[in-house]
Structure formats: C-alpha cells, structure tokens
Design a protein around this motif. Sequence first.
Motif, PDB file in Angstrom:
ATOM      1  N   ILE A 114     109.363 134.314  71.372  1.00  0.00           N
ATOM      2  CA  ILE A 114     110.224 133.777  72.421  1.00  0.00           C
ATOM      3  C   ILE A 114     111.364 134.768  72.628  1.00  0.00           C
ATOM      4  CG2 ILE A 114     111.781 131.916  73.090  1.00  0.00           C
ATOM      5  CD1 ILE A 114     110.010 130.019  71.480  1.00  0.00           C
ATOM      6  N   GLU A 115     111.517 135.197  73.885  1.00  0.00           N
ATOM      7  CA  GLU A 115     112.585 136.127  74.212  1.00  0.00           C
ATOM      8  C   GLU A 115     113.827 135.357  74.627  1.00  0.00           C
ATOM      9  OE1 GLU A 115     111.172 138.755  77.250  1.00  0.00           O
ATOM     10  OE2 GLU A 115     110.003 139.932  75.816  1.00  0.00           O
ATOM     11  N   HIS A 116     114.970 135.875  74.236  1.00  0.00           N
ATOM     12  CA  HIS A 116     116.265 135.305  74.598  1.00  0.00           C
ATOM     13  C   HIS A 116     116.909 136.229  75.619  1.00  0.00           C
ATOM     14  CE1 HIS A 116     120.563 134.038  73.420  1.00  0.00           C
ATOM     15  NE2 HIS A 116     120.004 133.036  74.082  1.00  0.00           N
ATOM     16  N   HIS A 117     117.229 135.711  76.773  1.00  0.00           N
ATOM     17  CA  HIS A 117     117.796 136.485  77.888  1.00  0.00           C
ATOM     18  C   HIS A 117     116.890 137.640  78.319  1.00  0.00           C
ATOM     19  CE1 HIS A 117     121.483 134.235  77.953  1.00  0.00           C
ATOM     20  NE2 HIS A 117     121.776 134.549  76.712  1.00  0.00           N
ATOM     21  N   GLY A 118     115.619 137.590  77.944  1.00  0.00           N
ATOM     22  CA  GLY A 118     114.668 138.602  78.386  1.00  0.00           C
ATOM     23  C   GLY A 118     114.803 139.965  77.742  1.00  0.00           C
ATOM     24  N   ASP A 119     115.706 140.108  76.756  1.00  0.00           N
ATOM     25  CA  ASP A 119     115.885 141.435  76.178  1.00  0.00           C
ATOM     26  C   ASP A 119     115.812 141.502  74.652  1.00  0.00           C
ATOM     27  OD1 ASP A 119     118.305 140.264  75.542  1.00  0.00           O
ATOM     28  OD2 ASP A 119     119.541 141.735  76.577  1.00  0.00           O
ATOM     29  N   HIS A 120     115.638 140.364  74.001  1.00  0.00           N
ATOM     30  CA  HIS A 120     115.470 140.395  72.548  1.00  0.00           C
ATOM     31  C   HIS A 120     114.754 139.124  72.084  1.00  0.00           C
ATOM     32  CE1 HIS A 120     119.341 138.292  73.137  1.00  0.00           C
ATOM     33  NE2 HIS A 120     119.006 137.612  72.055  1.00  0.00           N
TER      34      HIS A 120
END
Length: 151
Positions: A114-120
Amino acid sequence: MTSITPQPRACSIARTLAVVGEKWALLAVREVFLGNRRFDEMIRRTGAPRDTLAARLRTLVAAGILERSQYAEHPARFEYRLTEAGRDLYPVIVTLMDWGDRHLDDGTGPPLVIEHHGDHQLAPHLVCQECGEPVHPRDTKPRVNPLPARP
C-alpha cells in the motif's frame, strides 16, 4: 462450600471479534477497502464459499460496518460500501497485513503493497493521539473502567 465461577471479562475486543473476528468477515472488509464491492468479485478474490460470504456480509451490514446498495434492477444486484464504522477498521486491516508481512513471510515478499501519498510504502505505526508518542506495551497499563451505577 460454594465455588463462585468468575464471569467473563467485559471486553471491547470480544465484542468486536463477535462481529469481525471470523476470517471471511475481515476478508470481505479488506475487499471493500481495495475497491471490490460486488459479491461475485468478493467470492473470486477471497475464495469464500458463497453461503458463508453472504452470511458474513449480512452480519457486517447489520452491525453497521457495511451498507448494501442496489446498482442494477433486472436482476437485482447489490454492492457493499463502508460506513464510518467500517472505514474506522482501516488501521486494523493494514496493521494485520503488516504483521503478516513481517512474521509470516514465505520468502516471496509482501503480496500487496500500500502506497502512502503515491510516493512511499505505508508503514503503519501506532501513536498516542494525546501526546504523539509511539505506543509500546511496556509503556501502557490497563485500568478497569468503573461501570456507572444502575438505578
């Protein structure tokens, strides 16, 4: 001499598990979080028996975790959406996933990230809402909440 059998502990965990503590219930909630809201898709993604999943979905709707919404009339078809109570289960789902990734890894790595804010990658971490510090069991102490007096 009469022995007194202790009563089971009043417990929020036990009450919660009575609703979502069965495998197929949590997997149904997982699927809705992942965007799979329709019954047939949930069957495919979970591998649950149809009658079992139908029963779990009824329980989740009755408990106010999911709501059932009709999306087709002929034949009548329904999908399931998370309520506020259902959305509040998100930390439970991602924490269970994280625990499984760390402690039950079969050598292939996590099956889903699962990505958080699309960058990590999301790394769930429990913090105290009051002070913002990480929560560790050694820093906590249970206290029985006195029940209000009954009239």
